[in-house]
Design a protein around this motif. Sequence first.
Motif, PDB file in Angstrom:
ATOM      1  N   GLU A   1       0.942  -1.233   0.040  1.00  0.00           N
ATOM      2  CA  GLU A   1       0.028  -0.023   0.033  1.00  0.00           C
ATOM      3  C   GLU A   1       0.818   1.293   0.032  1.00  0.00           C
ATOM      4  O   GLU A   1       0.543   2.312  -0.755  1.00  0.00           O
ATOM      5  CB  GLU A   1      -0.897   0.005   1.273  1.00  0.00           C
ATOM      6  N   ASP A   2       2.013   1.281   0.872  1.00  0.00           N
ATOM      7  CA  ASP A   2       2.974   2.442   0.876  1.00  0.00           C
ATOM      8  C   ASP A   2       3.483   2.810  -0.432  1.00  0.00           C
ATOM      9  O   ASP A   2       3.836   3.858  -1.059  1.00  0.00           O
ATOM     10  CB  ASP A   2       3.777   2.279   2.011  1.00  0.00           C
ATOM     11  N   TYR A   3       3.853   1.562  -1.100  1.00  0.00           N
ATOM     12  CA  TYR A   3       4.554   1.594  -2.509  1.00  0.00           C
ATOM     13  C   TYR A   3       3.726   2.192  -3.602  1.00  0.00           C
ATOM     14  O   TYR A   3       4.035   3.144  -4.251  1.00  0.00           O
ATOM     15  CB  TYR A   3       5.199   0.151  -2.806  1.00  0.00           C
ATOM     16  N   ASP A   4       2.350   1.620  -3.484  1.00  0.00           N
ATOM     17  CA  ASP A   4       1.549   2.164  -4.427  1.00  0.00           C
ATOM     18  C   ASP A   4       1.356   3.713  -4.233  1.00  0.00           C
ATOM     19  O   ASP A   4       0.849   4.367  -5.381  1.00  0.00           O
ATOM     20  CB  ASP A   4       0.233   1.508  -4.548  1.00  0.00           C
ATOM     21  N   ALA A   5       0.922   4.235  -3.004  1.00  0.00           N
ATOM     22  CA  ALA A   5       0.884   5.767  -2.672  1.00  0.00           C
ATOM     23  C   ALA A   5       1.831   6.373  -3.248  1.00  0.00           C
ATOM     24  O   ALA A   5       1.725   7.427  -3.825  1.00  0.00           O
ATOM     25  CB  ALA A   5       0.442   5.710  -1.229  1.00  0.00           C
ATOM     26  N   LYS A   6       3.173   5.857  -3.080  1.00  0.00           N
ATOM     27  CA  LYS A   6       4.292   6.506  -3.504  1.00  0.00           C
ATOM     28  C   LYS A   6       4.633   6.683  -4.925  1.00  0.00           C
ATOM     29  O   LYS A   6       4.910   7.744  -5.204  1.00  0.00           O
ATOM     30  CB  LYS A   6       5.462   5.877  -2.790  1.00  0.00           C
ATOM     31  N   THR A   7       4.193   5.579  -5.415  1.00  0.00           N
ATOM     32  CA  THR A   7       4.075   5.353  -7.089  1.00  0.00           C
ATOM     33  C   THR A   7       3.265   6.469  -7.572  1.00  0.00           C
ATOM     34  O   THR A   7       3.662   7.086  -8.705  1.00  0.00           O
ATOM     35  CB  THR A   7       3.858   3.766  -7.492  1.00  0.00           C
ATOM     36  N   LYS A   8       2.276   6.589  -7.341  1.00  0.00           N
ATOM     37  CA  LYS A   8       1.309   7.567  -7.685  1.00  0.00           C
ATOM     38  C   LYS A   8       1.618   9.064  -7.480  1.00  0.00           C
ATOM     39  O   LYS A   8       1.473   9.921  -8.817  1.00  0.00           O
ATOM     40  CB  LYS A   8      -0.104   7.219  -7.058  1.00  0.00           C
ATOM     41  N   GLU A   9       2.345   9.110  -6.524  1.00  0.00           N
ATOM     42  CA  GLU A   9       2.771  10.701  -6.290  1.00  0.00           C
ATOM     43  C   GLU A   9       3.957  10.860  -7.107  1.00  0.00           C
ATOM     44  O   GLU A   9       3.952  11.989  -7.883  1.00  0.00           O
ATOM     45  CB  GLU A   9       3.076  10.824  -4.938  1.00  0.00           C
ATOM     46  N   GLN A  10       4.711   9.927  -7.210  1.00  0.00           N
ATOM     47  CA  GLN A  10       6.083  10.159  -8.213  1.00  0.00           C
ATOM     48  C   GLN A  10       6.051  10.165  -9.535  1.00  0.00           C
ATOM     49  O   GLN A  10       6.442  10.785 -10.250  1.00  0.00           O
ATOM     50  CB  GLN A  10       7.097   9.183  -7.941  1.00  0.00           C
ATOM     51  N   ALA A  11       4.856   9.325 -10.088  1.00  0.00           N
ATOM     52  CA  ALA A  11       4.550   9.077 -11.599  1.00  0.00           C
ATOM     53  C   ALA A  11       3.925  10.729 -11.967  1.00  0.00           C
ATOM     54  O   ALA A  11       4.244  10.886 -12.952  1.00  0.00           O
ATOM     55  CB  ALA A  11       3.547   8.314 -11.738  1.00  0.00           C
ATOM     56  N   ALA A  12       3.198  11.316 -11.121  1.00  0.00           N
ATOM     57  CA  ALA A  12       2.647  12.640 -11.465  1.00  0.00           C
ATOM     58  C   ALA A  12       3.838  13.566 -11.384  1.00  0.00           C
ATOM     59  O   ALA A  12       3.892  14.492 -12.293  1.00  0.00           O
ATOM     60  CB  ALA A  12       1.641  12.945 -10.433  1.00  0.00           C
ATOM     61  N   GLU A  13       4.510  13.499 -10.568  1.00  0.00           N
ATOM     62  CA  GLU A  13       5.800  14.505 -10.585  1.00  0.00           C
ATOM     63  C   GLU A  13       6.552  14.350 -11.695  1.00  0.00           C
ATOM     64  O   GLU A  13       6.970  15.415 -12.314  1.00  0.00           O
ATOM     65  CB  GLU A  13       6.635  14.408  -9.204  1.00  0.00           C
ATOM     66  N   LEU A  14       6.693  13.167 -12.147  1.00  0.00           N
ATOM     67  CA  LEU A  14       7.749  12.637 -13.559  1.00  0.00           C
ATOM     68  C   LEU A  14       6.986  13.263 -14.570  1.00  0.00           C
ATOM     69  O   LEU A  14       7.443  13.950 -15.758  1.00  0.00           O
ATOM     70  CB  LEU A  14       8.061  11.299 -13.379  1.00  0.00           C
ATOM     71  N   LYS A  15       5.760  13.017 -14.786  1.00  0.00           N
ATOM     72  CA  LYS A  15       4.892  13.378 -15.744  1.00  0.00           C
ATOM     73  C   LYS A  15       4.962  15.083 -16.061  1.00  0.00           C
ATOM     74  O   LYS A  15       5.246  15.485 -17.325  1.00  0.00           O
ATOM     75  CB  LYS A  15       3.434  13.008 -15.676  1.00  0.00           C
ATOM     76  N   THR A  16       4.991  15.837 -14.986  1.00  0.00           N
ATOM     77  CA  THR A  16       5.099  17.172 -15.017  1.00  0.00           C
ATOM     78  C   THR A  16       6.413  17.424 -15.602  1.00  0.00           C
ATOM     79  O   THR A  16       6.566  18.363 -16.285  1.00  0.00           O
ATOM     80  CB  THR A  16       4.852  17.755 -13.641  1.00  0.00           C
ATOM     81  N   ALA A  17       7.387  16.837 -15.191  1.00  0.00           N
ATOM     82  CA  ALA A  17       9.070  17.132 -15.478  1.00  0.00           C
ATOM     83  C   ALA A  17       9.012  16.789 -16.964  1.00  0.00           C
ATOM     84  O   ALA A  17       9.710  17.790 -17.552  1.00  0.00           O
ATOM     85  CB  ALA A  17       9.828  16.627 -14.590  1.00  0.00           C
ATOM     86  N   ILE A  18       8.643  15.777 -17.364  1.00  0.00           N
ATOM     87  CA  ILE A  18       9.115  15.279 -18.743  1.00  0.00           C
ATOM     88  C   ILE A  18       7.975  14.947 -19.654  1.00  0.00           C
ATOM     89  O   ILE A  18       8.311  14.843 -20.959  1.00  0.00           O
ATOM     90  CB  ILE A  18      10.143  14.133 -18.877  1.00  0.00           C
ATOM     91  N   GLY A  19       6.875  15.081 -19.512  1.00  0.00           N
ATOM     92  CA  GLY A  19       5.782  14.740 -20.341  1.00  0.00           C
ATOM     93  C   GLY A  19       5.715  13.529 -20.846  1.00  0.00           C
ATOM     94  O   GLY A  19       5.720  12.340 -20.306  1.00  0.00           O
TER      95      GLY A  19
END
Length: 314
Positions: A169-187
């Motif tokens: 559960e912790d991993y999935d929550a972190k993944t969701k947050e980090q994926a959004a941040e990465l999408k913002t950075a490199i599209g």
Amino acid sequence: MTRAKLFSGILISICFGLFLSACSNGESESKDTKKEEVRTATDAMGEVTIPANAERILAPNMEDSLLALGITPPAQWAIGTTVHNYLQPQLKDVPTIEWDLPLEQTINAKPDIIIFGSPGSIQNGKYEEYKKIAPTYVFKEEESADWRKQLQVMGEIAGKEKEAKAVLEDYDAKTKEQAAELKTAIGDETAAILWVIGKQYYLFENSRFAANVLYTDLGVTQPEMIKALPKAEAAWNPISLEALSDLDADHIFLASLPNEPGLASLKASSVWKGLPAVKAGKIYEMEDPSNWTSNGPIANNITMDQIVSVITKK
């Protein structure tokens, strides 16, 4: 007989009866406890009786799952002096055991249970010999290959199902947050992972090791060359330096120890210098490839942190 003596005799009888009853209950509870000390599970070899509260769990090459559940093994997997470097903060004081589990080393580890990642990982047909040392659980191939399933099964074996669920559960929550941040950075920019060991080059297919984190968990776009690679198999074939000229990634993660001879050859080549990512200065050198070439909650968390950190310049 006086009334006092009679009363005293009755009292002694009652006390003695209570004592016998307590002993009887104690024996019953002891038997019940013993019954709860083991349980039956089904593994790749059939039914196996395993200790319910095993403390010394020997699971070579699966230490990532153990540590994520708060379990320190009695010995850690090694090939000579090679170990999982990324796990050494937790395992630096844990003795090594050779990858093929020599019987003498296995005995010396004093395991409560021995766990193998698959039937094929048991060398020289020594399954019966290991069973004489300690209860032996053998993962089904499909369960050990998927790090999530491996963690869940390990949790069941160790009686830490809740801990395994919390890790996921912790991993999935972190993944969701980090994926959004990465999408913002490199599209929709693409990325690839290249591992250099010795004089060999290995390009990660979209489902191998750290590529699962990059493409599946973080949702980074695959370059066309990665899409065209065949499905990842157990045997991993190197790619030639010349073939790397087709690597059309916007970003490249270069996983290699600094002293690998192939690294110098790669950087000196015209092929390397001509790659789009190299020209754009979007090469990220990961000097400890051990977590990039492993699967597990700890390895994946480290890889995820590194990916997001170097791309977003955290």
